[in-house]
Each structure stands twice: as structure tokens, then as C-alpha cells.
Design an enzyme around this catalytic site. Structure first.
Site, PDB file in Angstrom:
ATOM      1  CG  HIS A  82      -2.779   1.690  -8.049  1.00 12.37           C
ATOM      2  ND1 HIS A  82      -3.079   0.486  -7.468  1.00 12.37           N
ATOM      3  CD2 HIS A  82      -2.272   2.454  -7.049  1.00 12.37           C
ATOM      4  CE1 HIS A  82      -2.778   0.517  -6.189  1.00 12.37           C
ATOM      5  NE2 HIS A  82      -2.287   1.705  -5.902  1.00 12.37           N
ATOM      6  CG  ASN A 116      21.866  11.877  -7.459  1.00 11.77           C
ATOM      7  OD1 ASN A 116      20.881  11.657  -8.142  1.00 11.77           O
ATOM      8  ND2 ASN A 116      22.151  13.059  -6.949  1.00 11.77           N
ATOM      9  CG  ASP A 149      -3.910  -2.320  -9.357  1.00  8.85           C
ATOM     10  OD1 ASP A 149      -3.024  -1.790 -10.060  1.00  8.85           O
ATOM     11  OD2 ASP A 149      -4.209  -1.925  -8.218  1.00  8.85           O
ATOM     12  CB  SER A 254      -0.421   0.922  -3.496  1.00  9.89           C
ATOM     13  OG  SER A 254      -1.669   1.427  -3.148  1.00  9.89           O
ATOM     14  N   GLY A 255       0.843  -2.025  -3.967  1.00  4.13           N
ATOM     15  CA  GLY A 255       1.863  -2.762  -4.694  1.00  4.13           C
ATOM     16  C   GLY A 255       2.637  -3.750  -3.858  1.00  4.13           C
TER      17      GLY A 255
END
Length: 301
Positions: A82, A116, A149, A254-255
Site C-alpha cells: 500500500h 538531488n 500487502d 507502514s512498510g
């Protein structure tokens, strides 16, 4: 809401697959053995000791942290699927996200690097940014649904490991059977919110960790039913937290990883009801259910 070790033998110029007990290495260097899990907020935890979680990565979008991920070898990270969904229920292109490895305090990285600066061969003990060439989500995953997930992120150039950047072993099934980890203490880590309410809790600068206890799936389902919640806990999921609440992963965790003392990465922060509520533990993707899929993707390259 969606929120969220064994020393392996070195094989030169090749990724090893070594399975002992219920853990597996997919890296050509020794995977992380976490050792003793210490008391650690996430919600209800504490600042992590610098360098103690070298396998975690901060996923960033437009320069800001939004999810966690875990290093499994030189070329791949694993996260929650997700995390890579767009607002239009599509998988975002890999060029839209980056990861910061070796990170302890977000402010330290922002003060020393521009968004960057893509140099992967940064100082060995400094956080640095990497880009991705590919995102592979589980084929049965659908955005906005908690099932399956899990996603793999392929790095543009191989990681150079150091003391602050290391892979971790992953949980694997044993003779076709998965360990439940019921009542085991596990470690969760991340830079997510310190409280459920956005006005009451702020994002931490320093990586947080905390101990949670793994619940059996039946115990977890009964608790959600008792709280009149509609969640149905799948065999591919696992629950962890404290019965009285107060400790949990939260927004932007999350993750991120849930780690066992003995078996490495056992869970990925996936979903839940709020953060750290009594009787409502966090729900995690059960990694051992996806070991074969992970091997097929990672070792095919």
C-alpha cells in the site's frame, strides 16, 4: 486506516540462499542477527540506539519520509504494497520514490544532503539516498485492500554494505509449516507518528523502536470481534501489540519491519484500527507466507 539471524556464509559474486531453522538469507554477506531485543515510541517506544537497526530504510517522496522498508540484500528492499499505491489506486512508477539508508535522525540527513544527491557510495557511516529501477507488488494485491500487502523494491545500483547499512534474514517456513510466533516478543521500528491524533503527536526526528508481543490469529480475531470491528484476520497476516494498548506502529510506520530475536524479519507493518488502542493490536503482513514469492523475484535477477 493503513499504517503501518543467523550468520550466513559469504559466497563471492553471488547471492546465497541459506535456510536454517525458520530463517533465510538472500544476501552474499552475513545477514543481521539482531540479538537481544531491548525495550524501546513509534507509539509507546523510545529513541533507537544509533546503528542498532541497520536494516531499516526510510522511503521518501518529494524529500519527505512516508513509509519504512527493510533491506534483504544488495539489490532489494521489501515494504508494504500500500506504500506504493497512488491516490488513483495504481502502482506508482519507481522514479517517484527514493530511500535513505543508514538513517538515524532525519534532520541530520536533510542538513547534510540535498534531495538531488543520488550518490550511493556515500561515507560508510553516513545516511545516503538511493533510487529504484523497479517495483514488484504481490500479484494478488489490490490497492486499498489489506490482503497480500507486500512489495519488493529493486535498487538501481547494488548497495555497498557498512556498519550502518546491513541486510536482515527473513522468516521462512519449516517443512511447509509456518511458525505462529504466538507470545513471542518482537521489535518494531520507524519514523512514524508518536500518537494517533495528528494534533497531539508529532513525527519524530530520531528513529523509534518498541517491543510488542505477537498474538495468535484466533486471539486477535476474537479481540477485534469483541470490539465490534469488521476486520477478518487472514492466515497471511499476524497481529502484535499490548492488550492494554499504548504501544504500536502508527502513521508513516507502514512498510517497516517487525523483527524476531531468532528469525529476523517476521512481519511488515500493514494495517489496523487507529494506533495503540486497547484490544486492537496492529496487523502485519506475515513474511513467511511469502518466502517462496520473494525468492522467485529476488533470485530471478
Amino acid at each position: 486506516m493503513i499504517k503501518s539471524y543467523l550468520v550466513c556464509r559469504f559466497v563471492a559474486l553471488a547471492w546465497s540462499v541459506m535456510l536454517v531453522d525458520a530463517q533465510m538469507s538472500l544476501s552474499s554477506v552475513p545477514c543481521r542477527n539482531h540479538g537481544k531485543i531491548r525495550d524501546g515510541r513509534i507509539v509507546g517506544g523510545a529513541n533507537a540506539v544509533r546503528g542498532s537497526i541497520p536494516y531499516i530504510a526510510s522511503l521518501t517522496r518529494r524529500g519527505g519520509h512516508f513509509c519504512g522498508a527493510t533491506i534483504i540484500n544488495e539489490q532489494w528492499l521489501v515494504t508494504a504494497a500500500h506504500c506504493v499505491c497512488t491516490g488513483f489506486d495504481e502502482i506508482m512508477p519507481p522514479s517517484r520514490i527514493r530511500a535513505v539508508l543508514g538513517l538515524h535522525a532525519i534532520s541530520e540527513f536533510k542538513n547534510k544532503h540535498s534531495v538531488n544527491d543520488n550518490t550511493i557510495d556515500g561515507p560508510s557511516e553516513s545516511a545516503y539516498e538511493i533510487e529504484f529501477r523497479n517495483i514488484v507488488v504481490h500479484p494478488k494485491y489490490e490497492c486499498k485492500r489489506p490482503d497480500n500487502d507486500i512489495a519488493l523494491l529493486e535498487i538501481s545500483r547494488p548497495i555497498t554494505f557498512s556498519q550502518s547499512v546491513q541486510p536482515i534474514c527473513i522468516s521462512a517456513d519449516q517443512n511447509g509449516e509456518n511458525k505462529t510466533y504466538h507470545n513471542e516478543v518482537a521489535l518494531i521500528s520507524g519514523w512514524g507518528n508518536l500518537a494517533e491524533e495528528f494534533d497531539a503527536g508529532t513525527r519524530p526526528d530520531i528513529l523509534q523502536n518498541a517491543q510488542v508481543k505477537v498474538w495468535s490469529n484466533s486471539e486477535c480475531q476474537a479481540s477485534f470481534d469483541n470490539e465490534k470491528k469488521t476486520q477478518k484476520i487472514q492466515s497471511t497476516q499476524m497481529c502484535a501489540g499490548k492488550k492494554t494498548g499504548g504501544v504500536d506502529a502508527c502513521w508513516a510506520d507502514s512498510g517497516g519491519p517487525m523483527i524476531s530475536n531468532n528469525d529476523g524479519l517476521i512481519g511488515i507493518v500493514s494495517t489496523g484500527i487507529g494506533c495503540a488502542r486497547a484490544g486492537l493490536p496492529g496487523i502485519y503482513t506475515r513474511v513467511s507466507e511469502y518466502t517462496q514469492w520473494i525468492k522467485e523475484i529476488v533470485l530471478a535477477k
